[in-house]
Each structure stands twice: as structure tokens, then as C-alpha cells.
Write a protein that holds these residues in place. Structure first.
Motif, short mmCIF file in Angstrom:
data_model
loop_
_atom_site.label_atom_id
_atom_site.label_comp_id
_atom_site.label_asym_id
_atom_site.label_seq_id
_atom_site.Cartn_x
_atom_site.Cartn_y
_atom_site.Cartn_z
N LYS A 1 -52.92 -64.56 -53.02
CA LYS A 1 -51.67 -65.31 -52.89
C LYS A 1 -50.61 -64.77 -53.83
O LYS A 1 -49.41 -65.03 -53.65
CB LYS A 1 -51.94 -66.79 -53.17
N LEU A 2 -51.05 -64.05 -54.86
CA LEU A 2 -50.10 -63.45 -55.80
C LEU A 2 -49.66 -62.10 -55.23
O LEU A 2 -50.48 -61.22 -55.01
CB LEU A 2 -50.76 -63.25 -57.16
N PRO A 3 -48.35 -61.93 -54.95
CA PRO A 3 -47.86 -60.75 -54.22
C PRO A 3 -48.35 -59.41 -54.76
O PRO A 3 -48.88 -58.60 -54.02
CB PRO A 3 -46.33 -60.89 -54.35
N TYR A 4 -48.18 -59.16 -56.05
CA TYR A 4 -48.53 -57.85 -56.60
C TYR A 4 -50.05 -57.65 -56.60
O TYR A 4 -50.54 -56.57 -56.29
CB TYR A 4 -47.97 -57.73 -58.02
N ILE A 5 -50.78 -58.72 -56.95
CA ILE A 5 -52.24 -58.64 -57.02
C ILE A 5 -52.82 -58.42 -55.62
O ILE A 5 -53.83 -57.72 -55.46
CB ILE A 5 -52.83 -59.93 -57.63
N LYS A 6 -52.17 -58.99 -54.62
CA LYS A 6 -52.68 -58.90 -53.24
C LYS A 6 -52.91 -57.45 -52.81
O LYS A 6 -53.97 -57.11 -52.28
CB LYS A 6 -51.68 -59.58 -52.29
N ASN A 7 -51.91 -56.59 -53.04
CA ASN A 7 -52.03 -55.18 -52.63
C ASN A 7 -53.19 -54.48 -53.33
O ASN A 7 -53.88 -53.64 -52.75
CB ASN A 7 -50.72 -54.44 -52.91
N GLN A 8 -53.40 -54.82 -54.61
CA GLN A 8 -54.46 -54.17 -55.37
C GLN A 8 -55.83 -54.55 -54.79
O GLN A 8 -56.71 -53.69 -54.64
CB GLN A 8 -54.40 -54.56 -56.85
N ILE A 9 -56.00 -55.84 -54.47
CA ILE A 9 -57.29 -56.31 -53.93
C ILE A 9 -57.55 -55.71 -52.55
O ILE A 9 -58.66 -55.25 -52.25
CB ILE A 9 -57.32 -57.85 -53.88
N SER B 1 -47.93 -48.12 -50.84
CA SER B 1 -47.13 -48.20 -52.06
C SER B 1 -47.50 -49.47 -52.82
O SER B 1 -48.22 -50.34 -52.32
CB SER B 1 -45.64 -48.21 -51.72
N GLY B 2 -47.00 -49.55 -54.06
CA GLY B 2 -47.21 -50.75 -54.87
C GLY B 2 -48.59 -50.84 -55.49
O GLY B 2 -49.05 -51.93 -55.84
N LEU B 3 -49.27 -49.69 -55.65
CA LEU B 3 -50.62 -49.69 -56.23
C LEU B 3 -50.57 -49.16 -57.66
O LEU B 3 -49.77 -48.27 -57.98
CB LEU B 3 -51.56 -48.83 -55.39
N ILE B 4 -51.46 -49.67 -58.50
CA ILE B 4 -51.54 -49.15 -59.87
C ILE B 4 -52.12 -47.74 -59.83
O ILE B 4 -52.80 -47.35 -58.88
CB ILE B 4 -52.39 -50.07 -60.77
N SER B 5 -51.86 -46.98 -60.88
CA SER B 5 -52.21 -45.56 -60.89
C SER B 5 -53.71 -45.32 -60.74
O SER B 5 -54.13 -44.38 -60.07
CB SER B 5 -51.71 -44.91 -62.19
N LYS B 6 -54.55 -46.19 -61.35
CA LYS B 6 -56.00 -45.98 -61.26
C LYS B 6 -56.50 -46.09 -59.82
O LYS B 6 -57.39 -45.34 -59.40
CB LYS B 6 -56.74 -46.98 -62.15
N ILE B 7 -55.93 -47.02 -59.06
CA ILE B 7 -56.33 -47.15 -57.66
C ILE B 7 -55.82 -45.96 -56.86
O ILE B 7 -56.54 -45.40 -56.03
CB ILE B 7 -55.80 -48.47 -57.07
N ASN B 8 -54.59 -45.54 -57.12
CA ASN B 8 -54.05 -44.34 -56.45
C ASN B 8 -54.92 -43.13 -56.73
O ASN B 8 -55.19 -42.32 -55.84
CB ASN B 8 -52.61 -44.08 -56.91
N ASP B 9 -55.36 -42.99 -57.98
CA ASP B 9 -56.19 -41.85 -58.36
C ASP B 9 -57.54 -41.88 -57.64
O ASP B 9 -58.12 -40.83 -57.35
CB ASP B 9 -56.43 -41.84 -59.88
N ALA B 10 -58.05 -43.09 -57.37
CA ALA B 10 -59.33 -43.21 -56.66
C ALA B 10 -59.18 -42.94 -55.17
O ALA B 10 -60.08 -42.40 -54.53
CB ALA B 10 -59.90 -44.61 -56.88
N VAL B 11 -58.02 -43.30 -54.61
CA VAL B 11 -57.78 -43.12 -53.18
C VAL B 11 -57.54 -41.65 -52.84
O VAL B 11 -58.00 -41.15 -51.80
CB VAL B 11 -56.57 -43.97 -52.72
N LYS B 12 -56.86 -40.94 -53.72
CA LYS B 12 -56.42 -39.57 -53.43
C LYS B 12 -57.55 -38.63 -53.01
O LYS B 12 -57.43 -37.92 -52.00
CB LYS B 12 -55.68 -39.00 -54.65
N PRO B 13 -58.69 -38.57 -53.74
CA PRO B 13 -59.77 -37.66 -53.32
C PRO B 13 -60.30 -37.97 -51.92
O PRO B 13 -60.63 -37.05 -51.16
CB PRO B 13 -60.86 -37.89 -54.38
N PHE B 14 -60.37 -39.27 -51.58
CA PHE B 14 -60.82 -39.65 -50.24
C PHE B 14 -59.86 -39.11 -49.19
O PHE B 14 -60.28 -38.57 -48.16
CB PHE B 14 -60.92 -41.17 -50.13
#
Length: 652
Positions: free
Chosen positions: A107-115, A196-209
């Protein structure tokens, strides 16, 4: 009043008191909300902190298991990889279970994208593991015969063990299809991750995939048809006999090079039963009574009176040329009656294999990847021509000895070199230095789909293929620097192409290099019309202007033309033509596609392209770094080491 005096007056005692009073009011109003936020954070940390921590820890452990599995797969330790994958999957599944407890935070906008991102990333990881588990399980079945024989050496395996390997490959379809389904699902799950709107650690994890998963997907997509055709080609369950053509690309011909040597290869259950080679002239000279009319350009520019086996690869479409070669082999009295296919290679394949196997010594002569071509041309050409004591009918026997020795070395490679051997094969077919035609229609269909057959494609969009045929120019092609430049513009309702072929002859007159005489065919979309030309010739020393022939071949409009480039000189051939109305109609619908096909046997011919269609261009897939789009214009400066393909959406 200046600025400093204003500041001074502001901080007079009475004004300073007012300022403090204002701050107190702000703090009084701000404190309750701030305190509330702190309380909420503390409550959330108490409620969700353990789940977050476990999710992170399990994901990290799962990642380490995946890395360990990858290392074991590279070492071909598939059983150990299975263990890593099983534990890795368990860790990722636990991480995802813990993540479910955080769903209320969506329900929290910023947190939602991360989850959402982490959830889909974990799902993609689990799906990927599921696919790789199927692949490694199948791979373990393939290498089982090696372990039974206590050797990872193909050359020392018994026929029954080789049969078992090919059988495992042949029966791979269920495992490969299941793996493909899992990887396709992983790709779908990755697509659901917010862009967009993701923290760097999540972006770093997604990139290799995002970088590696499409490669795995493409590899499996290729492995599915390959596993259907490879066992049959390698003589499982029945022996296969092939007509072998060695095409010398130093003397370029339409499907790769002049056929100076031919042979017969017999393969049973992955084992080369026999490999014999012969000088093509030994067969041609016995068939002088044959009276077959050669292609017109060979008559006009090479004074060829009869058509023989050595010139049979006149069509750039290898399935056509292969069947023509087989027909000549039979008509000229070739002894092998049962032929299941035709395999053509040029020296690039042998050079790359020598880099893998190391030098090979034949009759006290050592061949390396660096000296192979020059030594073979000298030994089979100049040395024999200038030594009348040597039987010229045997002058190419060394090629057969070299081939047999190379096959033996490849079969005895250590297991750590199998991956490199497959890469050499894959590059050879992709770069059209190895071409295969199968008489079996089912096998041929698969070869076509894999693009291992050297077929000239007839796409629905724009296409271009430049095919040169060295006409009596010795072995001059290695000293020719060729550049193909293609420019396309919209002129009212028409699409007008300007093609420039530049030939730079860097050679000198020697026993193997001379002026460069070539008959060139340019394959363009069917229905295209020549507008003008410049540079066509009648003959090398003639001042007359040559003509560009226009005809239809292989579902293309073809422009045929002769040119000659003297030593130390540069020659340009320019053609201007209107593209087929069919391509213009596609453009009206907002689509433009271009396929540039490489001629077999050529190396990395320079290729430049510029397209301006009068509307904003958007590429339909990722482009190489050399390619650039600027509003209405697209340019690329690259080479034709492989086919080049472009696809755009056009906003008119």
C-alpha cells in the motif's frame, strides 16, 4: 539600503525574538507527525524486520548455490550441480515465502515497487533453476557413457558407448522442452519487474538476469532442433556417407571458394569409419566427353567451354550447389553410390581447429593456424607445378592426411576443450565457413531452420546479398579489401537505394596473386528496378562500358556485372535502383526491415548502411554500439562476419 544592512536589521533583538517564536510554532506542529512516523517505522521494523532479514539472507545463500552450480556445470560435474541447484531452489523458495508476509506494505507507493520487483526476481530465479535442473539432468545422462568407460575422450570410447551418447541426445526432447518452458516463464516474470523506481541493490540483482537469461533462452531454442538432427548426421542409428568439398576461399566462388579437393566421409555412431580425398581434376579429366553447358558468365569471362565438377558451386544457394556437385560427381564416375549429404568447408574451419588442437606434422611439415593456407597452396600448387618429377594426380593427397590427423586430434580432446570445440562448430556454420546439405528432407528442414544449410533467404522485407566469383584471378581474394555501402532514401512514394561496391587490390604480381577479375551478382527484393549504374566493365583492358544484366533467381531480382581491379588500384561499382513496391507498401504501414546476407567463404567484409525514410525511426530490437539513430536517420558501420539484420518502426 544595501544587502548587509538588511541582514543586520533582521537580527535586531526584537526581530530575533519573533524568529525564535516562529520556530517554536513550527516545531510544535511538526513534532507529532514526526513522532508518529518514527513510531510507525519502529512498529514496521518490529513486525517485518525478521521477514526482511530472512528474505535477504536466504536469497543471498540461494545466489551462492547458483554460482556453485554454474562452476560445476562448466567443469561438467553435473551431479554436483544438481545438488547445488536443489539447495539453491529451496533457499529461494523460503525467501519468497517470507516475502509474502510483507505484502501489506504494497500500500506504500515506493515500497510497493520494491516488493513486486523482489517477488518477480525470486520467481524468475526459481523458474531458471527448474529449467537448468532439467538441462543438467539430461547432460548427466549424456556423459554417463564417459564415466562408464572411465575416460572423457571420444576417441577411446567403444561404439556402444558412442551409441548411448547419441541416443541420449536423440531422446532429449522432453527435457529440452521442459527446460524451455521454465526459462520462458522466467523471462515473463522478469518482464513484470518495474522498469524504474527501484533501489540500486535490486537493480544490480536484476541486471545479470536480463543479460544472461535471453542467451540461455536462445541456446535452448537452438538445442531443441539441433538434438533432433545431430545424431542422424553423425550416423545414429545408421551409417551416413557424405560428399566432402574443400572450397578454397582464396579463390572465391559463390558458395565459398573454388573446389580443388573433394572426398568421401563415412560416419557410424559418431565414429569416422573412413575419410578419403582426391584432386578434383582427377575426376574431371576422366569426364572430358561430357558436354554440359556452363553458366553464361563462365563462358563469357573465363572462356569455359564445358561445365565440370570443379565449377559446380555456381549458385550461392548451397542446397542448389550441393545437389549440383553431387550430380557432377555421379555423372563423372564418382565411385561411391550411396551419398546421404554434402558437407563443404573452407580453410577457416581448419585454422580454428588447429588453434584448439595445436600444430599437426605431416611428412615432416608442420602446419599451424598461421601457416596452414600458405603452406597448402604452395605444396599443392606452386611446388608441384614446378617439379615435373612429382605425380600431379597425387598433389592434393596431403589434404586428406591432414584431415584424418585433425579428426583424430579432435576426437582425443580433453573434456575441458569440448566447449571450445562446440564454439568453433557454431561459429563455422553461423559465419558460413561450414555448410551442410542432407538428402533426408526432414533433416534438411531442420538444417534450414538452424541456418546451417547455407541457404539464400527470401525475407518479406528489404534484403541485400553481394556474391562475387573470382574469374581466373589465381588466389587473389586475401589481398582484396572490399567495402559494401548501402544507402536508402524515400523519394516521394518510392524507395531509392544507392549501392557502392569498393574493391581495393593491395596485392602484387606473384605466383598466387594478380589483377582481380570478378563476376558479381547483387540479390535484391523481387520486383526492384535498376535506375542507373557506374563502373561495369567488358574486360580488364577494354575502354568499353560494360552492361548490368537484370534477371530473376532464387526469388530475387538480380543484377549481374563484371569488374576488374588492377594490382595496387581501387575500383568502385555503383548501382542505383528502385526497391520493390512491396517494400514501399510495408513502409506505409510503419515497418521497415533489412536483411543483409553474407556470402559463404568471405571474412569480415566492411559494411556501411544509411537509411533515411522521412519519418522518426525506432529500432524493434537492440542495436550494436556501432549503430546510431538520429531522428529520421539510421547509420551503421560494421562488417559482414555474419548476416546483419535491422528492424524499425517508422512514424510518418
Amino acid at each position: 539600503m544595501n544587502f548587509l544592512s538588511k541582514i543586520k536589521n533582521f537580527f535586531k533583538p526584537d526581530k530575533a525574538q519573533k524568529f525564535k517564536h516562529i520556530l517554536k510554532k513550527i516545531w510544535a506542529y511538526a513534532w507529532p507527525p514526526l513522532l508518529g512516523i518514527v513510531v510507525i517505522i519502529l512498529v514496521l521494523a518490529g513486525l517485518y524486520g525478521p521477514s526482511l532479514k530472512i528474505t535477504y539472507q536466504e536469497a543471498m545463500v540461494g545466489r551462492k548455490d547458483l554460482e556453485a552450480a554454474q562452476n560445476n556445470i562448466v567443469r561438467q560435474e553435473f551431479s554436483d550441480a544438481q545438488v547445488n541447484l536443489k539447495t539453491g531452489q529451496a533457499h529461494l523458495e523460503l525467501a519468497q515465502t517470507k516475502l509474502q508476509k510483507l505484502k501489506s506494505l504494497k500500500k506504500l507507493p515506493y515500497i510497493k515497487n520494491q516488493i513486486i520487483a523482489v517477488d518477480n526476481l525470486l520467481s524468475a530465479g526459481i523458474s531458471t533453476i527448474s529449467g537448468i535442473k532439467r538441462l543438467s539432468s539430461w547432460a548427466e545422462t549424456v556423459i554417463k557413457p564417459f564415466k562408464a568407460g572411465k575416460t572423457f575422450n571420444l576417441g577411446e570410447l567403444k561404439p556402444k558407448q558412442k551409441d548411448a551418447i547419441l541416443k541420449a541426445i536423440y531422446q532429449a526432447q522432453p527435457d529440452l522442452q521442459a527446460a524451455k518452458a521454465s526459462i520462458d516463464l522466467a523471462m515473463t516474470q522478469l518482464d513484470q519487474i518495474p522498469k524504474s523506481g527501484l533501489i540500486s541493490k535490486i537493480n544490480d540483482a536484476v541486471k545479470p538476469f536480463l543479460e544472461q537469461l535471453p542467451q540461455i533462452q536462445e541456446g535452448i531454442a537452438q538445442a531443441i532442433p539441433a538434438s533432433k538432427v545431430i545424431p542422424g548426421l553423425l550416423g545414429y542409428p545408421s551409417q551416413q556417407n557424405y560428399l566432402f568439398l574443400l572450397q578454397n576461399n582464396s579463390e572465391l566462388r559463390p558458395t565459398g571458394g573454388f573446389i580443388g579437393t573433394y572426398g568421401i566421409i563415412k560416419i557410424k555412431s559418431g565414429e569416422v569409419v573412413s575419410f578419403t580425398t582426391d584432386n578434383v581434376y582427377n575426376l574431371d579429366d576422366k569426364a572430358k566427353k561430357l558436354n554440359i553447358t556452363p553458366p553464361a558468365p563462365l563462358i563469357q569471362y573465363n572462356k569455359t567451354k564445358k561445365w565440370f565438377f570443379r565449377d559446380s558451386n555456381w549458385s550461392p544457394n548451397f542446397p542448389t550447389a550441393a545437389q549440383e556437385a553431387l550430380s557432377f560427381y555421379r555423372r563423372e564416375g564418382g565411385p561411391e553410390r550411396k551419398i546421404d549429404g554434402v558437407i563443404a568447408v573452407d580453410p577457416e574451419v581448419f585454422k580454428n581447429l588447429l588453434r584448439l588442437t595445436g600444430p599437426i606434422t605431416i611428412n615432416k611439415k608442420t602446419f599451424t593456424s598461421n601457416n596452414l593456407v600458405d603452406e597448402l597452396q604452395y605444396l599443392t600448387g606452386y611446388a608441384y607445378v614446378n617439379n615435373i618429377k612429382i605425380d600431379t594426380t597425387q598433389r592434393k593427397s596431403i589434404i586428406g592426411e591432414l584431415g584424418r590427423s585433425m579428426i583424430d586430434k579432435v576426437l582425443h580432446l580433453s573434456k575441458d576443450k569440448y566447449g571450445k570445440a562446440w564454439t568453433i562448430f557454431n561459429e563455422a556454420v553461423t559465419q558460413k565457413h561450414l555448410l551442410i546439405w542432407a538428402a533426408n528432407k526432414s533433416q534438411q528442414g531442420i538444417l534450414e531452420s538452424l541456418q546451417w544449410a547455407g541457404s539464400v533467404q527470401s525475407p518479406s522485407g528489404d534484403n541485400l546479398m553481394v556474391v562475387d566469383a573470382n574469374i581466373a584471378s589465381l588466389k587473389t581474394d586475401p589481398v582484396i579489401k572490399k567495402t559494401i555501402s548501402y544507402e536508402l532514401n524515400k523519394d516521394n512514394d518510392q524507395l531509392v537505394a544507392n549501392l557502392t561496391l569498393k574493391y581495393e587490390n593491395t596485392g602484387k604480381l606473384t605466383w598466387k596473386t594478380t589483377r582481380y577479375r570478378t563476376y558479381t551478382r547483387i540479390y535484391v527484393p523481387l520486383g526492384s528496378k535498376l535506375i542507373s549504374s557506374e563502373g561495369a566493365m567488358v574486360e580488364c583492358n577494354s575502354k568499353k562500358t560494360g552492361q548490368v544484366e537484370t534477371f530473376t533467381e532464387l526469388d530475387h531480382t538480380v543484377f549481374g556485372v563484371f569488374t576488374c581491379t588492377e594490382m595496387g588500384a581501387t575500383k568502385e561499382l555503383k548501382l542505383k535502383y528502385q526497391l520493390s513496391p512491396r517494400i514501399a507498401a510495408q513502409l506505409e504501414q510503419g515497418d521497415y526491415n533489412l536483411l543483409v546476407q553474407k556470402q559463404p567463404g568471405t571474412l569480415a567484409t566492411n559494411f556501411n548502411v544509411k537509411v533515411d525514410l522521412g519519418g522518426k525511426l525506432t529500432s524493434s530490437f537492440s542495436l550494436d554500439k556501432s549503430a546510431k539513430i538520429r531522428q529520421n536517420s539510421f547509420t551503421d558501420t560494421t562488417n559482414l562476419e555474419i548476416n546483419r539484420e535491422y528492424s524499425f518502426k517508422v512514424e510518418n
